[in-house]
Design an enzyme around this catalytic site. Structure first.
Site, mmCIF file in Angstrom:
data_model
loop_
_atom_site.group_PDB
_atom_site.id
_atom_site.type_symbol
_atom_site.label_atom_id
_atom_site.label_comp_id
_atom_site.label_asym_id
_atom_site.label_seq_id
_atom_site.Cartn_x
_atom_site.Cartn_y
_atom_site.Cartn_z
ATOM 1 N N ASP A 10 0.886 -1.172 0.000
ATOM 2 C CA ASP A 10 0.000 0.000 0.000
ATOM 3 C C ASP A 10 0.922 1.220 0.000
ATOM 4 O O ASP A 10 2.136 1.104 0.139
ATOM 5 C CB ASP A 10 -0.903 -0.008 1.251
ATOM 6 C CG ASP A 10 -1.868 1.176 1.281
ATOM 7 O OD1 ASP A 10 -2.323 1.595 0.195
ATOM 8 O OD2 ASP A 10 -2.158 1.705 2.364
ATOM 9 N N SER A 11 0.295 2.390 -0.073
ATOM 10 C CA SER A 11 1.089 3.614 0.017
ATOM 11 C C SER A 11 1.510 3.893 1.462
ATOM 12 O O SER A 11 2.398 4.706 1.687
ATOM 13 C CB SER A 11 0.270 4.790 -0.508
ATOM 14 O OG SER A 11 -0.909 4.899 0.264
ATOM 15 N N CYS A 73 -4.612 -1.775 -1.509
ATOM 16 C CA CYS A 73 -4.763 -0.370 -1.859
ATOM 17 C C CYS A 73 -5.898 -0.247 -2.876
ATOM 18 O O CYS A 73 -5.799 -0.792 -3.987
ATOM 19 C CB CYS A 73 -3.449 0.126 -2.468
ATOM 20 S SG CYS A 73 -3.538 1.824 -3.054
ATOM 21 N N GLU A 152 -2.583 9.710 8.058
ATOM 22 C CA GLU A 152 -1.122 9.540 8.103
ATOM 23 C C GLU A 152 -0.438 10.602 8.975
ATOM 24 O O GLU A 152 0.763 10.535 9.196
ATOM 25 C CB GLU A 152 -0.542 9.589 6.676
ATOM 26 C CG GLU A 152 -0.902 8.400 5.796
ATOM 27 C CD GLU A 152 0.047 7.199 5.964
ATOM 28 O OE1 GLU A 152 1.160 7.375 6.489
ATOM 29 O OE2 GLU A 152 -0.357 6.083 5.587
ATOM 30 N N CYS A 186 -11.020 2.611 0.602
ATOM 31 C CA CYS A 186 -9.589 2.888 0.740
ATOM 32 C C CYS A 186 -9.178 2.147 2.005
ATOM 33 O O CYS A 186 -9.861 2.245 3.041
ATOM 34 C CB CYS A 186 -9.374 4.388 0.885
ATOM 35 S SG CYS A 186 -7.730 4.834 1.477
ATOM 36 N N HIS A 188 -7.069 2.669 4.126
ATOM 37 C CA HIS A 188 -6.779 3.495 5.304
ATOM 38 C C HIS A 188 -8.018 3.681 6.192
ATOM 39 O O HIS A 188 -7.890 3.936 7.385
ATOM 40 C CB HIS A 188 -6.300 4.898 4.888
ATOM 41 C CG HIS A 188 -4.847 4.983 4.541
ATOM 42 N ND1 HIS A 188 -4.306 4.411 3.419
ATOM 43 C CD2 HIS A 188 -3.804 5.594 5.186
ATOM 44 C CE1 HIS A 188 -3.011 4.675 3.375
ATOM 45 N NE2 HIS A 188 -2.681 5.385 4.433
HETATM 46 N N1 DGL Z 1 -4.798 2.994 1.156
HETATM 47 C C1 DGL Z 1 -4.820 3.282 -0.226
HETATM 48 C C2 DGL Z 1 -6.149 3.034 -0.862
HETATM 49 O O1 DGL Z 1 -6.742 2.047 -0.479
HETATM 50 C C3 DGL Z 1 -4.048 4.486 -0.686
HETATM 51 C C4 DGL Z 1 -4.498 5.799 -0.243
HETATM 52 C C5 DGL Z 1 -3.620 6.889 -0.788
HETATM 53 O O2 DGL Z 1 -2.411 6.716 -0.830
HETATM 54 O O3 DGL Z 1 -4.185 7.909 -1.206
HETATM 55 O O4 DGL Z 1 -6.632 3.710 -1.734
#
Ligand code: DGL
Length: 267
Positions: A10-11, A73, A152, A186, A188
């Site tokens: 993931d990011s 992600c 974050e 997402c 996150h």
């Molecule tokens: N957690 C990721 C997602 O599911 C990436 C979120 C991001 O980096 O903007 O989209």
């Protein structure tokens, strides 16, 4: 039997929602996690940039000799074509299909909300997948560009306030549409699931895309006889592209266990 590790990327912190579920289901599986923390957020980028970043993420995990990759992600999963996914040299599981299937089966009134990054919503991937499961389902998608940078951020009262304010704004559309199920599109967002539930109430079922994807990947591995048959619990390896200390500090809370170590890497 295959004792190689499962790769997850993931990011940033969001991918830990998949890792947490994998650890619960398959504690003896080795996991190699990559968080591209230097380039988070992905969700505000254009499609080509997201594809380029994803290529780097895949290359890194393939170089660690993983047997399967979980794209934890929503942004990457929704912006790669089936051909691009098929070109990855190991099998991959993305979040769109597992989350869409879980939401379709959870919804009683047929109205499904999706909150996700701008790039994921723009792709239309969740909506397309949901209507391919059942064309009568109604999908209401809301881009939430403020959430990932806030999740974050270093926790503070100011961040808490900003998160609540942003959520009230984004979730209004979901409420007004009468959705009884919400995909946290997402990875996150499960990290702030309690805040989301406190705004929407208990009547709305939340679908954790990261956890659903971990379950789907575990099933695929079991069906193809690719699980590790070791009886010993494995210690996951964590790689990040910036600030390993910060990742270690914030991840403990989300993972429910202390990481051995996050290692700084370039990709
Ligand atoms: N957690 C990721 C997602 O599911 C990436 C979120 C991001 O980096 O903007 O989209």
């Amino acid at each position: 039997m295959d004792s190689r590790a499962i790769g997850v990327f993931d990011s940033g912190l969001g991918g830990l929602t998949s890792v947490r579920e994998l650890r619960k289901l398959l504690p003896n599986e080795r996991i190699v996690f990559l968080g591209d923390t230097l380039r988070v957020p992905y969700g505000s980028r254009d499609r080509q940039t997201i594809r380029d970043f994803a290529e780097d993420d895949f290359r890194f995990l393939v170089s660690r000799d993983v047997k399967h990759i979980i794209i934890a992600c929503g942004t990457v999963s929704s912006n790669l074509s089936a051909e691009e996914l098929a070109a990855v040299p190991v099998p991959v599981t993305g979040v769109i299909t597992p989350a869409a299937i879980a939401a379709a089966s959870a919804s009683s009134n047929g109205i499904i909300g999706v909150i996700a990054t701008s790039a994921a919503v723009r792709s239309g991937a969740y909506q397309d997948r949901i209507s391919s499961i059942d064309p009568s389902l109604i999908t209401v998608s809301v881009p939430c560009p403020k959430l990932v940078p806030l999740i974050e951020s270093e926790p503070s009262a100011e961040v808490d306030r900003a998160l609540d304010e942003a959520l009230r704004e984004y979730l209004l559309t979901v409420k007004e549409a009468g959705a009884d199920t919400l995909i946290l599109g997402c990875t996150h967002y499960p990290l702030i699931a309690d805040r989301i539930s406190s705004i929407l109430g208990d009547g709305v079922t939340l679908v954790d895309s990261g956890a659903e994807t971990a379950r789907a990947a575990a099933k695929t591995l079991a069906e193809s006889d690719m699980l590790n048959d070791s009886k010993l619990s494995a210690v996951p390896e964590f790689y990040v592209t910036s600030d390993p200390q910060r990742f270690e500090n914030s991840s403990e809370h989300f993972l429910g266990e202390r990481l051995a170590k996050a290692v700084l890497t370039s990709i």
